[in-house]
Design an enzyme around this catalytic site. Structure first.
Site, PDB file in Angstrom:
ATOM      1  N   HIS A 163      -4.255  -9.772   3.883  1.00  0.00           N
ATOM      2  CA  HIS A 163      -5.488  -9.445   4.193  1.00  0.00           C
ATOM      3  C   HIS A 163      -6.011 -10.228   5.590  1.00  0.00           C
ATOM      4  O   HIS A 163      -5.566 -11.519   5.583  1.00  0.00           O
ATOM      5  CB  HIS A 163      -6.650 -10.190   2.943  1.00  0.00           C
ATOM      6  CG  HIS A 163      -6.511  -9.240   1.853  1.00  0.00           C
ATOM      7  ND1 HIS A 163      -6.938  -9.696   0.725  1.00  0.00           N
ATOM      8  CD2 HIS A 163      -6.262  -7.920   1.682  1.00  0.00           C
ATOM      9  CE1 HIS A 163      -6.902  -8.899  -0.316  1.00  0.00           C
ATOM     10  NE2 HIS A 163      -6.392  -7.576   0.495  1.00  0.00           N
ATOM     11  N   ARG A 181       0.784  -1.149  -0.158  1.00  0.00           N
ATOM     12  CA  ARG A 181       0.016  -0.003   0.058  1.00  0.00           C
ATOM     13  C   ARG A 181       0.747   1.155   0.035  1.00  0.00           C
ATOM     14  O   ARG A 181       2.109   1.000   0.399  1.00  0.00           O
ATOM     15  CB  ARG A 181      -0.990  -0.122   1.290  1.00  0.00           C
ATOM     16  CG  ARG A 181      -1.900  -1.085   1.490  1.00  0.00           C
ATOM     17  CD  ARG A 181      -2.719  -1.130   2.660  1.00  0.00           C
ATOM     18  NE  ARG A 181      -3.544  -2.145   2.855  1.00  0.00           N
ATOM     19  CZ  ARG A 181      -3.331  -3.403   3.370  1.00  0.00           C
ATOM     20  NH1 ARG A 181      -2.103  -3.506   3.997  1.00  0.00           N
ATOM     21  NH2 ARG A 181      -4.306  -4.412   3.390  1.00  0.00           N
TER      22      ARG A 181
END
Length: 414
Positions: free
Chosen positions: A385, A263
Protein backbone atom coordinates in the site's frame (compact mmCIF):
# COMPACT_ATOMS: atom_id res chain seq x y z
CA UNK A 1 -3.62 -37.51 -24.08
CA UNK A 2 -2.58 -37.85 -27.72
CA UNK A 3 -0.81 -34.73 -28.88
CA UNK A 4 -1.29 -33.25 -32.35
CA UNK A 5 1.93 -34.64 -33.83
CA UNK A 6 1.12 -38.23 -32.80
CA UNK A 7 -2.42 -37.92 -34.12
CA UNK A 8 -1.31 -36.55 -37.52
CA UNK A 9 1.12 -39.41 -38.05
CA UNK A 10 -1.75 -41.93 -38.10
CA UNK A 11 -4.74 -39.83 -39.16
CA UNK A 12 -6.59 -40.96 -42.29
CA UNK A 13 -8.41 -37.60 -42.38
CA UNK A 14 -5.09 -35.72 -42.55
CA UNK A 15 -3.71 -38.05 -45.25
CA UNK A 16 -6.85 -37.53 -47.34
CA UNK A 17 -6.71 -33.73 -47.03
CA UNK A 18 -2.95 -33.69 -47.69
CA UNK A 19 -3.40 -35.65 -50.92
CA UNK A 20 -6.08 -33.23 -52.14
CA UNK A 21 -5.67 -30.06 -54.23
CA UNK A 22 -4.69 -27.99 -51.17
CA UNK A 23 -2.30 -30.51 -49.65
CA UNK A 24 0.59 -28.07 -49.14
CA UNK A 25 -1.69 -25.64 -47.31
CA UNK A 26 -2.92 -28.44 -45.04
CA UNK A 27 0.68 -29.39 -44.21
CA UNK A 28 1.31 -25.80 -43.11
CA UNK A 29 -1.97 -25.83 -41.18
CA UNK A 30 -1.02 -29.08 -39.44
CA UNK A 31 2.34 -27.60 -38.46
CA UNK A 32 0.47 -24.68 -36.88
CA UNK A 33 -1.73 -27.09 -34.90
CA UNK A 34 1.38 -28.85 -33.59
CA UNK A 35 2.92 -25.49 -32.70
CA UNK A 36 -0.03 -24.40 -30.54
CA UNK A 37 -0.02 -27.78 -28.77
CA UNK A 38 -3.50 -29.08 -29.54
CA UNK A 39 -4.51 -32.54 -28.39
CA UNK A 40 -5.59 -35.26 -30.82
CA UNK A 41 -9.31 -34.56 -30.49
CA UNK A 42 -8.76 -30.84 -31.00
CA UNK A 43 -6.59 -31.50 -34.07
CA UNK A 44 -9.26 -33.75 -35.58
CA UNK A 45 -11.90 -31.10 -34.94
CA UNK A 46 -9.83 -28.39 -36.68
CA UNK A 47 -9.09 -30.54 -39.73
CA UNK A 48 -12.70 -31.67 -39.92
CA UNK A 49 -14.19 -28.18 -39.78
CA UNK A 50 -11.74 -26.82 -42.40
CA UNK A 51 -12.35 -29.80 -44.69
CA UNK A 52 -16.10 -29.30 -44.33
CA UNK A 53 -15.68 -25.59 -45.14
CA UNK A 54 -13.88 -26.40 -48.40
CA UNK A 55 -16.55 -28.93 -49.36
CA UNK A 56 -19.27 -26.36 -48.66
CA UNK A 57 -17.44 -23.77 -50.77
CA UNK A 58 -17.07 -26.23 -53.64
CA UNK A 59 -20.80 -27.00 -53.56
CA UNK A 60 -21.51 -23.28 -53.98
CA UNK A 61 -18.70 -22.73 -56.48
CA UNK A 62 -16.84 -20.30 -54.20
CA UNK A 63 -13.16 -20.14 -55.08
CA UNK A 64 -10.55 -20.46 -52.35
CA UNK A 65 -9.13 -17.06 -53.33
CA UNK A 66 -12.52 -15.49 -52.45
CA UNK A 67 -12.48 -16.80 -48.88
CA UNK A 68 -12.71 -14.15 -46.15
CA UNK A 69 -14.45 -13.50 -42.82
CA UNK A 70 -17.82 -12.92 -44.48
CA UNK A 71 -17.69 -16.29 -46.25
CA UNK A 72 -16.69 -17.92 -42.95
CA UNK A 73 -19.71 -16.37 -41.23
CA UNK A 74 -22.02 -17.70 -43.98
CA UNK A 75 -20.51 -21.15 -43.56
CA UNK A 76 -20.90 -21.07 -39.77
CA UNK A 77 -24.58 -20.15 -40.15
CA UNK A 78 -24.97 -23.13 -42.48
CA UNK A 79 -23.09 -25.43 -40.10
CA UNK A 80 -25.07 -24.16 -37.12
CA UNK A 81 -28.31 -25.25 -38.82
CA UNK A 82 -27.02 -28.82 -39.12
CA UNK A 83 -25.05 -29.35 -35.90
CA UNK A 84 -23.77 -27.60 -32.82
CA UNK A 85 -20.90 -25.17 -33.35
CA UNK A 86 -18.13 -25.94 -30.87
CA UNK A 87 -16.17 -23.11 -29.17
CA UNK A 88 -12.99 -24.10 -31.04
CA UNK A 89 -14.55 -23.99 -34.54
CA UNK A 90 -14.09 -20.25 -35.01
CA UNK A 91 -10.51 -20.46 -33.77
CA UNK A 92 -9.84 -23.32 -36.23
CA UNK A 93 -11.11 -21.23 -39.14
CA UNK A 94 -9.15 -18.16 -38.01
CA UNK A 95 -5.98 -20.27 -38.06
CA UNK A 96 -6.87 -21.44 -41.59
CA UNK A 97 -7.35 -17.84 -42.77
CA UNK A 98 -4.00 -16.93 -41.22
CA UNK A 99 -2.26 -19.73 -43.17
CA UNK A 100 -3.91 -18.61 -46.41
CA UNK A 101 -2.85 -15.00 -45.84
CA UNK A 102 0.68 -15.98 -44.84
CA UNK A 103 1.03 -17.83 -48.17
CA UNK A 104 -0.76 -14.94 -49.97
CA UNK A 105 -3.46 -17.30 -51.19
CA UNK A 106 -6.11 -14.79 -50.15
CA UNK A 107 -6.06 -11.03 -49.70
CA UNK A 108 -5.39 -9.32 -46.39
CA UNK A 109 -8.50 -8.36 -44.39
CA UNK A 110 -9.99 -5.01 -45.24
CA UNK A 111 -9.37 -2.45 -42.54
CA UNK A 112 -12.64 -1.28 -40.94
CA UNK A 113 -13.46 2.34 -41.58
CA UNK A 114 -12.85 4.52 -38.57
CA UNK A 115 -16.07 5.85 -37.10
CA UNK A 116 -16.12 9.40 -35.70
CA UNK A 117 -16.26 7.95 -32.19
CA UNK A 118 -13.28 5.68 -32.89
CA UNK A 119 -11.24 8.68 -34.00
CA UNK A 120 -12.19 10.57 -30.84
CA UNK A 121 -11.20 7.59 -28.66
CA UNK A 122 -7.85 7.22 -30.46
CA UNK A 123 -6.95 10.90 -30.02
CA UNK A 124 -8.15 10.92 -26.39
CA UNK A 125 -6.08 7.80 -25.66
CA UNK A 126 -2.98 9.42 -27.17
CA UNK A 127 -3.58 12.48 -24.98
CA UNK A 128 -3.87 10.38 -21.80
CA UNK A 129 -0.74 8.46 -22.72
CA UNK A 130 1.48 11.36 -23.76
CA UNK A 131 0.20 14.26 -21.66
CA UNK A 132 -1.04 12.48 -18.53
CA UNK A 133 1.35 9.51 -18.55
CA UNK A 134 -1.40 6.94 -17.90
CA UNK A 135 -0.83 3.22 -18.41
CA UNK A 136 -2.70 1.33 -21.13
CA UNK A 137 -4.88 -0.54 -18.59
CA UNK A 138 -5.96 2.74 -17.00
CA UNK A 139 -6.80 4.28 -20.37
CA UNK A 140 -9.02 1.35 -21.31
CA UNK A 141 -11.10 1.87 -18.16
CA UNK A 142 -12.02 5.38 -19.31
CA UNK A 143 -13.49 4.35 -22.66
CA UNK A 144 -16.81 2.64 -21.68
CA UNK A 145 -17.97 5.72 -19.76
CA UNK A 146 -16.89 8.07 -22.55
CA UNK A 147 -18.53 5.91 -25.22
CA UNK A 148 -21.85 5.98 -23.38
CA UNK A 149 -21.61 9.72 -22.81
CA UNK A 150 -20.90 10.42 -26.49
CA UNK A 151 -23.80 8.24 -27.64
CA UNK A 152 -26.20 10.40 -25.61
CA UNK A 153 -24.58 13.84 -25.75
CA UNK A 154 -22.93 13.77 -29.20
CA UNK A 155 -24.87 11.44 -31.52
CA UNK A 156 -23.45 13.22 -34.59
CA UNK A 157 -19.85 12.62 -33.51
CA UNK A 158 -17.03 15.18 -33.47
CA UNK A 159 -19.21 17.95 -34.95
CA UNK A 160 -21.23 18.13 -31.72
CA UNK A 161 -18.30 18.16 -29.28
CA UNK A 162 -18.20 21.94 -29.08
CA UNK A 163 -21.96 22.12 -28.40
CA UNK A 164 -21.93 20.18 -25.11
CA UNK A 165 -23.44 22.33 -22.38
CA UNK A 166 -23.07 22.30 -18.60
CA UNK A 167 -26.71 21.29 -18.24
CA UNK A 168 -26.19 18.24 -20.47
CA UNK A 169 -23.22 17.10 -18.40
CA UNK A 170 -25.07 17.50 -15.10
CA UNK A 171 -28.26 15.85 -16.37
CA UNK A 172 -26.24 12.92 -17.77
CA UNK A 173 -24.63 12.27 -14.39
CA UNK A 174 -27.98 12.61 -12.59
CA UNK A 175 -29.46 9.97 -14.92
CA UNK A 176 -26.64 7.46 -14.48
CA UNK A 177 -25.20 8.15 -11.02
CA UNK A 178 -27.17 5.31 -9.44
CA UNK A 179 -26.82 2.76 -12.24
CA UNK A 180 -24.01 1.04 -10.33
CA UNK A 181 -22.30 1.32 -6.96
CA UNK A 182 -21.07 4.67 -5.56
CA UNK A 183 -17.53 3.61 -6.41
CA UNK A 184 -18.48 3.02 -10.06
CA UNK A 185 -20.29 6.37 -10.10
CA UNK A 186 -17.15 8.12 -8.89
CA UNK A 187 -15.15 6.36 -11.63
CA UNK A 188 -17.66 7.58 -14.22
CA UNK A 189 -17.22 11.17 -13.02
CA UNK A 190 -13.46 10.74 -13.03
CA UNK A 191 -13.56 9.63 -16.69
CA UNK A 192 -15.86 12.47 -17.68
CA UNK A 193 -13.64 15.09 -16.02
CA UNK A 194 -10.61 13.72 -17.87
CA UNK A 195 -12.46 13.80 -21.19
CA UNK A 196 -13.91 17.29 -20.73
CA UNK A 197 -10.49 18.54 -19.65
CA UNK A 198 -9.08 17.05 -22.86
CA UNK A 199 -11.72 18.81 -24.99
CA UNK A 200 -10.83 22.21 -23.54
CA UNK A 201 -7.07 21.53 -23.66
CA UNK A 202 -7.20 20.71 -27.39
CA UNK A 203 -9.57 23.56 -28.26
CA UNK A 204 -12.46 21.26 -29.19
CA UNK A 205 -14.66 23.02 -26.62
CA UNK A 206 -14.40 26.68 -25.60
CA UNK A 207 -15.42 26.07 -21.98
CA UNK A 208 -13.64 24.19 -19.19
CA UNK A 209 -16.56 21.90 -18.39
CA UNK A 210 -14.58 19.58 -16.10
CA UNK A 211 -15.39 21.86 -13.16
CA UNK A 212 -19.14 21.38 -13.57
CA UNK A 213 -18.98 17.60 -13.09
CA UNK A 214 -20.61 17.00 -9.68
CA UNK A 215 -19.06 14.71 -7.11
CA UNK A 216 -20.73 11.51 -5.94
CA UNK A 217 -20.57 11.17 -2.19
CA UNK A 218 -18.98 8.01 -0.88
CA UNK A 219 -18.22 7.85 2.81
CA UNK A 220 -14.67 6.75 3.42
CA UNK A 221 -14.32 3.68 5.65
CA UNK A 222 -18.13 3.33 5.75
CA UNK A 223 -18.04 -0.40 5.07
CA UNK A 224 -16.09 -3.36 6.37
CA UNK A 225 -13.71 -5.24 4.06
CA UNK A 226 -15.11 -8.57 2.86
CA UNK A 227 -12.97 -11.44 4.15
CA UNK A 228 -12.97 -15.18 4.79
CA UNK A 229 -11.97 -16.97 7.95
CA UNK A 230 -8.77 -19.02 7.97
CA UNK A 231 -10.86 -22.21 7.94
CA UNK A 232 -12.77 -21.03 4.85
CA UNK A 233 -9.55 -20.17 3.02
CA UNK A 234 -8.19 -23.62 3.83
CA UNK A 235 -11.43 -25.21 2.57
CA UNK A 236 -11.01 -23.42 -0.76
CA UNK A 237 -7.41 -24.60 -1.09
CA UNK A 238 -8.27 -28.21 -0.20
CA UNK A 239 -11.01 -28.15 -2.84
CA UNK A 240 -8.47 -28.04 -5.69
CA UNK A 241 -7.96 -31.43 -7.37
CA UNK A 242 -4.18 -31.57 -7.36
CA UNK A 243 -4.23 -34.91 -9.18
CA UNK A 244 -4.85 -32.95 -12.41
CA UNK A 245 -2.65 -30.41 -14.19
CA UNK A 246 -5.37 -27.75 -14.04
CA UNK A 247 -5.88 -28.41 -10.33
CA UNK A 248 -2.17 -27.97 -9.61
CA UNK A 249 -2.17 -24.69 -11.54
CA UNK A 250 -5.25 -23.37 -9.76
CA UNK A 251 -3.86 -24.44 -6.37
CA UNK A 252 -0.61 -22.53 -7.01
CA UNK A 253 -2.58 -19.45 -8.09
CA UNK A 254 -4.83 -19.58 -5.03
CA UNK A 255 -1.79 -20.00 -2.76
CA UNK A 256 -0.33 -16.79 -4.17
CA UNK A 257 -3.61 -14.98 -3.59
CA UNK A 258 -4.13 -16.36 -0.08
CA UNK A 259 -0.57 -16.48 1.30
CA UNK A 260 1.10 -13.53 -0.45
CA UNK A 261 -1.91 -11.25 -0.98
CA UNK A 262 -1.18 -10.70 -4.67
CA UNK A 263 -3.74 -8.97 -6.87
CA UNK A 264 -5.25 -10.80 -9.85
CA UNK A 265 -3.31 -8.72 -12.40
CA UNK A 266 -0.07 -9.29 -10.50
CA UNK A 267 -0.52 -13.07 -10.69
CA UNK A 268 -1.49 -13.00 -14.38
CA UNK A 269 1.60 -11.01 -15.41
CA UNK A 270 4.20 -13.09 -13.53
CA UNK A 271 6.85 -14.66 -15.76
CA UNK A 272 9.31 -17.49 -15.30
CA UNK A 273 12.10 -14.92 -15.17
CA UNK A 274 10.44 -13.14 -12.24
CA UNK A 275 11.06 -16.07 -9.89
CA UNK A 276 14.50 -16.13 -8.25
CA UNK A 277 14.73 -19.60 -6.75
CA UNK A 278 18.18 -19.06 -5.24
CA UNK A 279 17.12 -15.92 -3.36
CA UNK A 280 13.67 -17.35 -2.59
CA UNK A 281 11.83 -14.30 -3.89
CA UNK A 282 9.85 -13.06 -6.88
CA UNK A 283 9.49 -9.79 -8.74
CA UNK A 284 5.90 -8.48 -8.71
CA UNK A 285 4.64 -5.86 -11.17
CA UNK A 286 2.40 -4.03 -8.75
CA UNK A 287 -0.25 -1.37 -9.08
CA UNK A 288 0.83 2.06 -10.30
CA UNK A 289 3.85 0.74 -12.24
CA UNK A 290 5.58 -0.29 -9.02
CA UNK A 291 7.95 -3.22 -8.94
CA UNK A 292 8.41 -5.04 -5.68
CA UNK A 293 10.39 -8.10 -4.60
CA UNK A 294 8.48 -10.48 -2.38
CA UNK A 295 9.74 -13.54 -0.47
CA UNK A 296 8.28 -16.88 -1.53
CA UNK A 297 6.86 -18.78 1.43
CA UNK A 298 7.85 -22.49 1.53
CA UNK A 299 4.29 -23.75 0.97
CA UNK A 300 3.82 -21.35 -1.95
CA UNK A 301 7.14 -22.46 -3.44
CA UNK A 302 6.16 -26.12 -3.12
CA UNK A 303 2.88 -25.44 -4.95
CA UNK A 304 4.78 -23.63 -7.71
CA UNK A 305 7.28 -26.48 -8.10
CA UNK A 306 4.48 -29.05 -8.35
CA UNK A 307 2.82 -27.02 -11.10
CA UNK A 308 6.02 -26.36 -13.05
CA UNK A 309 7.08 -30.01 -12.94
CA UNK A 310 3.77 -31.80 -13.50
CA UNK A 311 1.20 -29.23 -14.60
CA UNK A 312 2.59 -26.52 -16.84
CA UNK A 313 2.27 -27.37 -20.56
CA UNK A 314 5.27 -27.13 -22.83
CA UNK A 315 5.21 -23.68 -24.38
CA UNK A 316 7.50 -20.96 -25.67
CA UNK A 317 5.48 -18.44 -23.64
CA UNK A 318 7.41 -17.09 -20.65
CA UNK A 319 4.35 -16.37 -18.52
CA UNK A 320 4.37 -18.37 -15.29
CA UNK A 321 0.73 -19.49 -15.50
CA UNK A 322 -0.67 -20.69 -18.82
CA UNK A 323 -4.08 -21.59 -20.19
CA UNK A 324 -4.85 -25.28 -19.82
CA UNK A 325 -6.35 -25.44 -23.33
CA UNK A 326 -4.35 -24.86 -26.47
CA UNK A 327 -2.86 -22.53 -27.46
CA UNK A 328 -0.88 -22.67 -24.23
CA UNK A 329 -0.25 -18.97 -23.65
CA UNK A 330 -0.56 -16.65 -20.68
CA UNK A 331 -3.82 -15.11 -19.53
CA UNK A 332 -4.92 -11.93 -21.29
CA UNK A 333 -5.65 -10.16 -18.00
CA UNK A 334 -6.38 -10.64 -14.32
CA UNK A 335 -10.02 -11.44 -15.15
CA UNK A 336 -9.04 -15.07 -15.72
CA UNK A 337 -7.46 -15.22 -12.25
CA UNK A 338 -10.65 -13.73 -10.79
CA UNK A 339 -12.73 -16.42 -12.52
CA UNK A 340 -10.43 -19.17 -11.16
CA UNK A 341 -10.90 -17.76 -7.64
CA UNK A 342 -14.66 -17.42 -8.11
CA UNK A 343 -14.95 -21.02 -9.33
CA UNK A 344 -12.89 -22.25 -6.35
CA UNK A 345 -15.16 -20.39 -3.92
CA UNK A 346 -18.28 -21.88 -5.52
CA UNK A 347 -16.71 -25.35 -5.44
CA UNK A 348 -16.08 -24.93 -1.71
CA UNK A 349 -19.71 -23.88 -1.16
CA UNK A 350 -18.78 -20.35 -0.05
CA UNK A 351 -21.29 -17.72 -1.14
CA UNK A 352 -23.18 -14.67 0.07
CA UNK A 353 -20.24 -12.24 0.01
CA UNK A 354 -20.45 -8.86 -1.71
CA UNK A 355 -17.11 -9.41 -3.43
CA UNK A 356 -16.52 -13.00 -4.47
CA UNK A 357 -13.32 -13.12 -6.48
CA UNK A 358 -9.56 -12.89 -6.19
CA UNK A 359 -9.47 -9.77 -3.99
CA UNK A 360 -11.32 -11.43 -1.11
CA UNK A 361 -8.19 -13.51 -0.41
CA UNK A 362 -6.13 -10.31 -0.09
CA UNK A 363 -8.59 -8.95 2.48
CA UNK A 364 -8.61 -12.31 4.28
CA UNK A 365 -4.82 -12.38 4.57
CA UNK A 366 -4.71 -8.85 6.02
CA UNK A 367 -7.45 -9.64 8.51
CA UNK A 368 -5.79 -12.86 9.68
CA UNK A 369 -2.40 -11.14 10.07
CA UNK A 370 -3.97 -8.41 12.18
CA UNK A 371 -5.61 -10.97 14.46
CA UNK A 372 -2.26 -12.74 14.83
CA UNK A 373 -0.63 -9.56 16.14
CA UNK A 374 0.86 -7.95 13.02
CA UNK A 375 0.90 -4.15 12.98
CA UNK A 376 -0.88 -2.09 10.36
CA UNK A 377 2.50 -0.87 9.11
CA UNK A 378 3.68 -4.45 8.54
CA UNK A 379 0.45 -5.34 6.74
CA UNK A 380 0.76 -2.26 4.54
CA UNK A 381 4.30 -3.25 3.56
CA UNK A 382 3.24 -6.78 2.67
CA UNK A 383 0.27 -5.59 0.59
CA UNK A 384 2.39 -2.81 -0.97
CA UNK A 385 0.00 0.00 0.00
CA UNK A 386 1.31 3.45 -0.88
CA UNK A 387 -0.88 5.15 1.73
CA UNK A 388 -1.40 4.27 5.40
CA UNK A 389 -5.06 5.23 4.98
CA UNK A 390 -5.54 2.22 2.68
CA UNK A 391 -4.36 -0.14 5.42
CA UNK A 392 -6.32 1.56 8.22
CA UNK A 393 -9.59 0.01 7.05
CA UNK A 394 -8.46 -3.35 8.47
CA UNK A 395 -8.41 -1.89 11.98
CA UNK A 396 -12.22 -2.09 11.94
CA UNK A 397 -12.32 -5.88 11.66
CA UNK A 398 -10.45 -6.45 14.94
CA UNK A 399 -13.57 -6.18 17.10
CA UNK A 400 -11.90 -7.42 20.29
CA UNK A 401 -9.19 -4.75 20.11
CA UNK A 402 -11.79 -2.07 19.44
CA UNK A 403 -13.71 -3.08 22.59
CA UNK A 404 -10.80 -1.90 24.72
CA UNK A 405 -11.12 1.59 23.21
CA UNK A 406 -14.85 2.00 23.71
CA UNK A 407 -16.13 4.29 26.49
CA UNK A 408 -18.69 3.09 29.04
CA UNK A 409 -22.30 3.63 28.01
CA UNK A 410 -23.80 6.62 29.88
CA UNK A 411 -25.88 5.44 32.83
CA UNK A 412 -24.53 1.92 32.70
CA UNK A 413 -23.09 2.23 36.22
CA UNK A 414 -26.45 3.02 37.78
Amino acid sequence: MIIAEEYLNRSRLFRRLKSGPHGQLFELYAARLVEVGLAGQGTWRCLNVVGDLLAWMASRRIRLTDLDERVVERYLQHRGGKQTIQPGDRAALKRWLLILRTTRTIASPALPADTPQAQIFAEFSDYLRSERGLAARTIVRHLPSIRRFLCEACPAGATDLGKISQEEVIHYIERHAQDWSPRSGKAMCWSLRAFLRYLHHTGLHPLALAGCVPSIRQWKFASLPTYLSAAQVQKVLVGCDRATATGRRDYAILMMLAKLGLRADEVATLTLDDVDWRAGEMLVRAKGRQRARMPIAPDVGAALVAYLRDGRPQSACRRLFLRSLAPHIGFASGCAITMIAKTALERAGISGYAHQGAHIFRHSLATELLRCGATLSEIGQLLRHRSHDTTRIYAKVDIEALRTLSLPWPGDAQ
